[in-house]
Motif scaffolding. Structure first.
Motif, mmCIF file in Angstrom:
data_model
loop_
_atom_site.group_PDB
_atom_site.id
_atom_site.type_symbol
_atom_site.label_atom_id
_atom_site.label_comp_id
_atom_site.label_asym_id
_atom_site.label_seq_id
_atom_site.Cartn_x
_atom_site.Cartn_y
_atom_site.Cartn_z
ATOM 1 N N ASN A 45 5.028 8.449 3.336
ATOM 2 C CA ASN A 45 3.348 8.301 2.106
ATOM 3 C C ASN A 45 3.131 7.231 1.657
ATOM 4 O O ASN A 45 2.845 6.371 1.765
ATOM 5 C CB ASN A 45 4.856 9.285 1.208
ATOM 6 C CG ASN A 45 5.806 9.111 0.527
ATOM 7 O OD1 ASN A 45 5.740 7.460 0.145
ATOM 8 N ND2 ASN A 45 6.742 9.048 0.852
ATOM 9 N N ASN A 46 1.998 7.845 0.468
ATOM 10 C CA ASN A 46 1.606 7.337 0.030
ATOM 11 C C ASN A 46 2.368 5.936 -0.293
ATOM 12 O O ASN A 46 1.927 4.363 -0.838
ATOM 13 C CB ASN A 46 0.879 7.311 -0.677
ATOM 14 C CG ASN A 46 -0.830 8.328 0.011
ATOM 15 O OD1 ASN A 46 -1.229 8.340 0.502
ATOM 16 N ND2 ASN A 46 -0.799 9.232 -1.166
ATOM 17 N N ILE A 47 3.665 6.733 -1.443
ATOM 18 C CA ILE A 47 4.241 5.453 -1.842
ATOM 19 C C ILE A 47 4.804 4.372 -1.129
ATOM 20 O O ILE A 47 4.874 2.907 -0.850
ATOM 21 C CB ILE A 47 5.132 5.934 -2.622
ATOM 22 C CG1 ILE A 47 4.927 6.701 -3.998
ATOM 23 C CG2 ILE A 47 6.496 4.968 -3.433
ATOM 24 C CD1 ILE A 47 3.599 5.807 -5.088
ATOM 25 N N GLU A 48 5.251 4.953 0.193
ATOM 26 C CA GLU A 48 5.675 3.622 1.645
ATOM 27 C C GLU A 48 5.136 2.621 1.543
ATOM 28 O O GLU A 48 5.139 1.287 1.562
ATOM 29 C CB GLU A 48 6.142 4.966 2.337
ATOM 30 C CG GLU A 48 7.854 5.448 2.204
ATOM 31 C CD GLU A 48 7.896 6.457 2.923
ATOM 32 O OE1 GLU A 48 9.237 6.573 3.584
ATOM 33 O OE2 GLU A 48 7.333 6.820 3.773
ATOM 34 N N GLY A 79 0.514 11.740 -12.189
ATOM 35 C CA GLY A 79 0.201 11.692 -10.690
ATOM 36 C C GLY A 79 1.254 9.961 -10.466
ATOM 37 O O GLY A 79 2.059 10.165 -9.868
ATOM 38 N N MET A 80 0.482 9.389 -11.279
ATOM 39 C CA MET A 80 0.693 7.555 -11.299
ATOM 40 C C MET A 80 1.812 7.424 -11.581
ATOM 41 O O MET A 80 2.977 7.207 -11.122
ATOM 42 C CB MET A 80 -0.177 6.724 -11.780
ATOM 43 C CG MET A 80 0.142 5.403 -11.693
ATOM 44 S SD MET A 80 -0.069 4.810 -9.761
ATOM 45 C CE MET A 80 0.213 2.931 -10.337
ATOM 46 N N GLN A 81 2.036 8.140 -12.884
ATOM 47 C CA GLN A 81 4.198 8.348 -13.528
ATOM 48 C C GLN A 81 4.926 8.990 -12.885
ATOM 49 O O GLN A 81 5.603 7.883 -12.390
ATOM 50 C CB GLN A 81 3.258 8.708 -15.181
ATOM 51 C CG GLN A 81 3.571 8.180 -16.397
ATOM 52 C CD GLN A 81 3.895 9.236 -17.351
ATOM 53 O OE1 GLN A 81 2.328 8.874 -17.932
ATOM 54 N NE2 GLN A 81 4.627 9.856 -18.035
ATOM 55 N N LYS A 82 4.631 9.856 -12.188
ATOM 56 C CA LYS A 82 5.300 10.610 -11.278
ATOM 57 C C LYS A 82 5.939 9.524 -10.527
ATOM 58 O O LYS A 82 7.118 9.936 -9.996
ATOM 59 C CB LYS A 82 5.133 11.737 -11.681
ATOM 60 C CG LYS A 82 6.110 12.371 -10.369
ATOM 61 C CD LYS A 82 5.542 13.935 -10.603
ATOM 62 C CE LYS A 82 6.972 15.582 -9.685
ATOM 63 N NZ LYS A 82 5.909 16.571 -9.058
ATOM 64 N N ASP A 83 4.744 9.184 -9.543
ATOM 65 C CA ASP A 83 5.005 8.539 -8.554
ATOM 66 C C ASP A 83 5.900 7.266 -8.767
ATOM 67 O O ASP A 83 6.812 7.185 -7.460
ATOM 68 C CB ASP A 83 3.573 8.001 -7.637
ATOM 69 C CG ASP A 83 3.010 9.094 -7.577
ATOM 70 O OD1 ASP A 83 3.494 10.207 -6.952
ATOM 71 O OD2 ASP A 83 1.809 9.334 -6.765
ATOM 72 N N PHE A 84 6.025 6.733 -9.421
ATOM 73 C CA PHE A 84 6.824 5.474 -9.958
ATOM 74 C C PHE A 84 7.726 5.783 -10.935
ATOM 75 O O PHE A 84 8.826 4.919 -11.294
ATOM 76 C CB PHE A 84 6.062 4.363 -10.640
ATOM 77 C CG PHE A 84 5.297 3.417 -9.319
ATOM 78 C CD1 PHE A 84 5.693 2.636 -8.379
ATOM 79 C CD2 PHE A 84 4.296 4.884 -8.667
ATOM 80 C CE1 PHE A 84 4.916 2.460 -7.661
ATOM 81 C CE2 PHE A 84 3.213 3.670 -8.344
ATOM 82 C CZ PHE A 84 3.937 2.639 -7.195
ATOM 83 N N ASN A 85 8.406 7.195 -11.294
ATOM 84 C CA ASN A 85 9.129 7.882 -11.966
ATOM 85 C C ASN A 85 10.001 6.944 -13.620
ATOM 86 O O ASN A 85 10.144 5.928 -14.257
ATOM 87 C CB ASN A 85 10.493 7.230 -11.166
ATOM 88 C CG ASN A 85 12.005 7.774 -12.053
ATOM 89 O OD1 ASN A 85 11.324 9.332 -12.519
ATOM 90 N ND2 ASN A 85 12.660 7.614 -11.645
#
Length: 255
Positions: free
Chosen positions: A13-16, A92-98
């Motif tokens: 995924n994008n974060i990985e 979305g950015m907030q959620k991606d990085f919890n």
């Protein structure tokens, strides 16, 4: 014995990808209403930089709508949709990085030639660790998205020694000339910018409607520059963090 089928790795995924490579671009997946609003928003003047510190919610939408309403010729519905898009990307950015909150910055600019010669640079750290040290122990990331206009440019360092030396020259120019001799500052700045072009190699630009997340802080922060601005531009960035970290950033930037 039955042959074993080959195993296939799950796509990353994008974060990985971001944590592995330090940069990743992805499609925002705009709705047709968002596309229409971006097309129709009218920009005849630049606006002061908009800064919001907190959770990406209705408050962000309301404050940004009020800010963008200063753009004459754009209806409240249009600026409301653009503000909603900014909040959606930030959330979305907030959620991606919890994370609980974010610093959301929006710039509205008119065409200009300030960056016809790229300003290649790296961002420093924004977020302090929960223990209050000057740099977070975790890798830090930022998102940028050009709502309207040309996207941010990115590059790789190909001559580390030259890049390091030019960084020193740039900081010296800032310290000695920015407040004391503005004409000399700009003259030196242009000279240094031209030399930076020999120390980096620009990478493939992001596509239309794509946002980019990239690493900031430290030697492995990604090199980037504002693009030439031949048309009006709406640009946003997002730095996520805890409520305490974003509040600390707000207070620090006030000084």
């Amino acid at each position: 014995m039955q042959d074993q089928l080959p195993t296939h790795e799950e796509p990353k995924n994008n974060i990985e990808i971001l944590k592995e490579k330090g940069i990743v671009s992805f499609d925002i997946e705009l709705t047709q209403e968002e596309r229409d609003s971006i097309q129709e928003v009218h920009i005849e003047k630049a606006l002061p930089q908009f800064n919001y510190y907190g959770p990406a919610n209705e408050e962000l939408i309301q404050k940004l709508t009020t800010h963008l309403s200063r753009l004459e010729g754009s209806t409240e519905e249009i600026v409301g949709r653009v503000s909603g898009l900014v909040a959606k990307v930030a959330k979305g950015m907030q959620k991606d990085f919890n994370k609980e909150a974010a610093w959301v910055m929006v710039r509205v600019t008119l065409p200009n030639n300030a960056f016809d010669i790229p300003r290649w640079h790296q961002d420093g750290y924004y977020i302090k660790s929960e223990e209050g040290t000057s740099e977070s122990e975790e890798k830090e990331y930022k998102l940028v998205f050009t709502v309207k206009g040309a996207p941010t440019r990115f590059a790789e360092i190909i001559d580390a020694e030259k890049y390091k030396q030019l960084n020193k020259e740039s900081m010296t120019n800032d310290r000695l000339n920015y407040d004391h001799n503005r004409e000399k500052y700009y003259e030196e700045d242009i000279k240094i910018r031209k030399e930076f072009a020999l120390a980096v190699k620009e990478i493939e630009p992001t596509g239309k409607d794509q946002a980019t997340m990239y690493r900031v802080g430290g030697e492995d922060a990604k090199v980037h520059s504002e693009p030439p601005m031949n048309t009006p531009r709406i640009f946003m960035s997002v730095v996520p963090g805890s409520s305490e970290q974003i509040e600390e950033l707000k207070e620090r930037y006030k000084k």
